[in-house]
Design an enzyme around this catalytic site. Sequence first.
Site, PDB file in Angstrom:
ATOM      1  N   TRP A  82     -42.267 -36.685   1.852  1.00 56.98           N
ATOM      2  CA  TRP A  82     -41.239 -35.563   1.949  1.00 56.98           C
ATOM      3  C   TRP A  82     -40.051 -36.287   1.262  1.00 56.98           C
ATOM      4  O   TRP A  82     -39.086 -35.611   0.750  1.00 56.98           O
ATOM      5  CB  TRP A  82     -41.018 -35.124   3.414  1.00 56.98           C
ATOM      6  CG  TRP A  82     -39.727 -34.128   3.585  1.00 56.98           C
ATOM      7  CD1 TRP A  82     -39.188 -34.209   4.844  1.00 56.98           C
ATOM      8  CD2 TRP A  82     -39.708 -32.951   2.920  1.00 56.98           C
ATOM      9  NE1 TRP A  82     -38.413 -33.051   4.828  1.00 56.98           N
ATOM     10  CE2 TRP A  82     -38.679 -32.106   3.543  1.00 56.98           C
ATOM     11  CE3 TRP A  82     -40.146 -32.381   1.762  1.00 56.98           C
ATOM     12  CZ2 TRP A  82     -38.298 -31.024   3.127  1.00 56.98           C
ATOM     13  CZ3 TRP A  82     -39.569 -31.215   1.395  1.00 56.98           C
ATOM     14  CH2 TRP A  82     -38.605 -30.304   1.971  1.00 56.98           C
ATOM     15  N   GLY A  83     -39.767 -37.791   1.701  1.00 57.65           N
ATOM     16  CA  GLY A  83     -38.589 -38.404   0.978  1.00 57.65           C
ATOM     17  C   GLY A  83     -38.496 -38.093  -0.325  1.00 57.65           C
ATOM     18  O   GLY A  83     -37.364 -37.741  -1.137  1.00 57.65           O
ATOM     19  N   PHE A 109     -38.852 -48.542   1.018  1.00 57.59           N
ATOM     20  CA  PHE A 109     -39.211 -49.684   2.028  1.00 57.59           C
ATOM     21  C   PHE A 109     -40.379 -50.439   1.108  1.00 57.59           C
ATOM     22  O   PHE A 109     -41.457 -49.778   0.743  1.00 57.59           O
ATOM     23  CB  PHE A 109     -39.882 -48.858   3.165  1.00 57.59           C
ATOM     24  CG  PHE A 109     -40.551 -50.215   4.140  1.00 57.59           C
ATOM     25  CD1 PHE A 109     -39.658 -50.887   4.944  1.00 57.59           C
ATOM     26  CD2 PHE A 109     -42.022 -50.230   4.197  1.00 57.59           C
ATOM     27  CE1 PHE A 109     -40.482 -51.931   5.881  1.00 57.59           C
ATOM     28  CE2 PHE A 109     -42.614 -51.278   5.040  1.00 57.59           C
ATOM     29  CZ  PHE A 109     -41.808 -52.121   5.824  1.00 57.59           C
ATOM     30  N   LYS A 189     -38.340 -35.642  11.654  1.00 61.54           N
ATOM     31  CA  LYS A 189     -38.903 -34.762  12.842  1.00 61.54           C
ATOM     32  C   LYS A 189     -39.517 -35.832  13.787  1.00 61.54           C
ATOM     33  O   LYS A 189     -40.433 -36.199  13.797  1.00 61.54           O
ATOM     34  CB  LYS A 189     -39.886 -33.843  12.229  1.00 61.54           C
ATOM     35  CG  LYS A 189     -39.565 -32.831  11.424  1.00 61.54           C
ATOM     36  CD  LYS A 189     -40.445 -31.744  10.795  1.00 61.54           C
ATOM     37  CE  LYS A 189     -39.831 -30.750  10.093  1.00 61.54           C
ATOM     38  NZ  LYS A 189     -40.791 -30.003   9.099  1.00 61.54           N
ATOM     39  N   ALA A 222     -44.565 -30.985   2.294  1.00 56.70           N
ATOM     40  CA  ALA A 222     -43.656 -31.387   1.212  1.00 56.70           C
ATOM     41  C   ALA A 222     -44.921 -31.381  -0.216  1.00 56.70           C
ATOM     42  O   ALA A 222     -44.289 -31.203  -1.272  1.00 56.70           O
ATOM     43  CB  ALA A 222     -43.872 -32.970   1.411  1.00 56.70           C
ATOM     44  N   LYS A 274     -42.824 -29.109  17.329  1.00 57.19           N
ATOM     45  CA  LYS A 274     -43.952 -28.632  16.725  1.00 57.19           C
ATOM     46  C   LYS A 274     -45.128 -29.400  16.299  1.00 57.19           C
ATOM     47  O   LYS A 274     -46.301 -28.983  16.206  1.00 57.19           O
ATOM     48  CB  LYS A 274     -43.612 -27.411  15.441  1.00 57.19           C
ATOM     49  CG  LYS A 274     -42.788 -28.156  14.344  1.00 57.19           C
ATOM     50  CD  LYS A 274     -44.043 -28.982  13.353  1.00 57.19           C
ATOM     51  CE  LYS A 274     -43.296 -29.673  12.313  1.00 57.19           C
ATOM     52  NZ  LYS A 274     -44.222 -30.531  11.620  1.00 57.19           N
ATOM     53  N   ASN A 339     -50.578 -33.882  11.217  1.00 61.92           N
ATOM     54  CA  ASN A 339     -50.978 -33.917  12.579  1.00 61.92           C
ATOM     55  C   ASN A 339     -52.176 -33.320  12.712  1.00 61.92           C
ATOM     56  O   ASN A 339     -53.007 -33.751  13.464  1.00 61.92           O
ATOM     57  CB  ASN A 339     -49.803 -33.600  13.431  1.00 61.92           C
ATOM     58  CG  ASN A 339     -48.541 -34.478  13.213  1.00 61.92           C
ATOM     59  OD1 ASN A 339     -48.522 -35.590  13.957  1.00 61.92           O
ATOM     60  ND2 ASN A 339     -47.646 -34.151  12.385  1.00 61.92           N
TER      61      ASN A 339
END
Length: 419
Positions: A82-83, A109, A189, A222, A274, A339
């Site tokens: 997403w970044g 990172f 999130k 994303a 969520k 997830n």
Amino acid sequence: MASPPRRVSSLLYSLLPSSLAPIPLFHALPIYPLLLSSVFSPSLSRSLSSSMAPELQQDGDGTSAHAALHKTKVTVVGSGNWGSVAAKLIASNTLRLSSFHDEVRMWVFEETLPSGEKLTDAINRNNENVKYLPGIKLGKNVVADPDLDNAVNGANMLVFVTPHQFMEGICKRLVGKIKGDVEAISLIKGMEVKMEGPCMISTLISEQLGINCCVLMGANIANEIALEKFSEATVGYRENRAIAEKWVHLFSTPYFIVTPVQDVEGVELCGTLKNVVAIAAGFVDGLEMGNNTKAAIMRIGLREMKAFSKMLFSSVKDSTFFESCGVADLITTCLGGRNRKVAEAFARGGGKRSFDELEAEMLQGQKLQGVSTAKEVYEVLSHRGWLEFFPLFATVHEICIGSLPPSAIVEHSERKPEL
Ligand SMILES: NC(=O)c1ccc[n+]([C@@H]2O[C@H](COP(=O)([O-])OP(=O)(O)OC[C@H]3O[C@@H](n4cnc5c(N)ncnc54)[C@H](O)[C@@H]3O)[C@@H](O)[C@H]2O)c1
Ligand SMILES: O=P(O)(O)OC[C@H](O)CO
């Protein structure tokens, strides 16, 4: 830039003010986000009408040195799935909007790829995050930087988008290095649980760095936004509407529609909670229980999301749950998120392989947020004596740690009528 899908574009086209409707769509594209914001938000329309013209002007014969000094610099802290998409969205707008510096710095990172090349070098050489978002060009004005201090130096707007478990360490590294007038937004999130109680990530950023922090959450898988498929998002803000509008401006594209909502806690808790429901939905899929069961779990989950949010913050608004950050994000995550996917594998294997093992194998460095969030929520529930009011949240955690089998998700999540 890709055109919006036809059905969406014709709907939006029909909503445009009549004076603008005759403009062919592709001519209107450069001003699309402003038009859309205006259509969906009358007050935004009013405030934008005064500032719209300068944004739409080309720099022409070159921007003056004075103007360049006052341009807003944006840094994205994080470069995962997403970044990277967030950097792409923002970079398309900083090129277009003359009040922003073109360059968007993206903190990475650092890691070494199997080829031996550093990830940062690979991103800058290919203009692509080859590990976390392969196949998508980020925009030439995205510059990856492995040095956190250097990446944030001189930035006026900071976009935080890392897995939530790393944010405390990142904030500690940034203490004293950020000026008080810098604006931040969190796309993260998740939450932290401290001795004093739960702490939202935007609060962590605000308190540790002494800066204002909005949030952006929504139904935002994303990889789909990377392909410029139409989606919506919600910016949550505390008091300053003008700042929220600046974030809306920075993120909006014809295929990414952003709405500001004055409920930072509600928006952030929707995005955070969520992920726990998505783990439950994955268990249902792994047990092949079907769509009705999954819908029931989503409904119960939404009810617990709302109750938990309101018990933590009485200011949370009911209407927030109907924004993209609420029911829409819940649906997309329970249908297509990471997830859900890993939880499905966990249940298929009868809970014998741990989430850590499955995450490493299935996500190749991407991180789940739902399992740790379930643990954090459980700690809050136990500490406050609320466990009995949140059977779904509690059961998800107990399954994740192996105290209950995956089948408990339906047996324990809803109190059934006495027979
Ligand atoms: N991916 C999505 O579809 C999506 C959509 C909306 C929101 N989000 C949220 O955005 C946040 C970031 O997720 P993402 O998808 O960009 O990341 P990701 O899960 O794809 O990638 C993990 C990231 O963590 C970094 N990382 C690993 N170890 C680290 C450490 N010790 N310190 C700092 N960073 C480290 C990796 O380099 C990588 O950038 C999460 O809160 C997630 O819930 C994700
Ligand atoms: O893939 P997930 O489960 O981390 O969910 C991604 C986003 O949060 C969906 O909006």
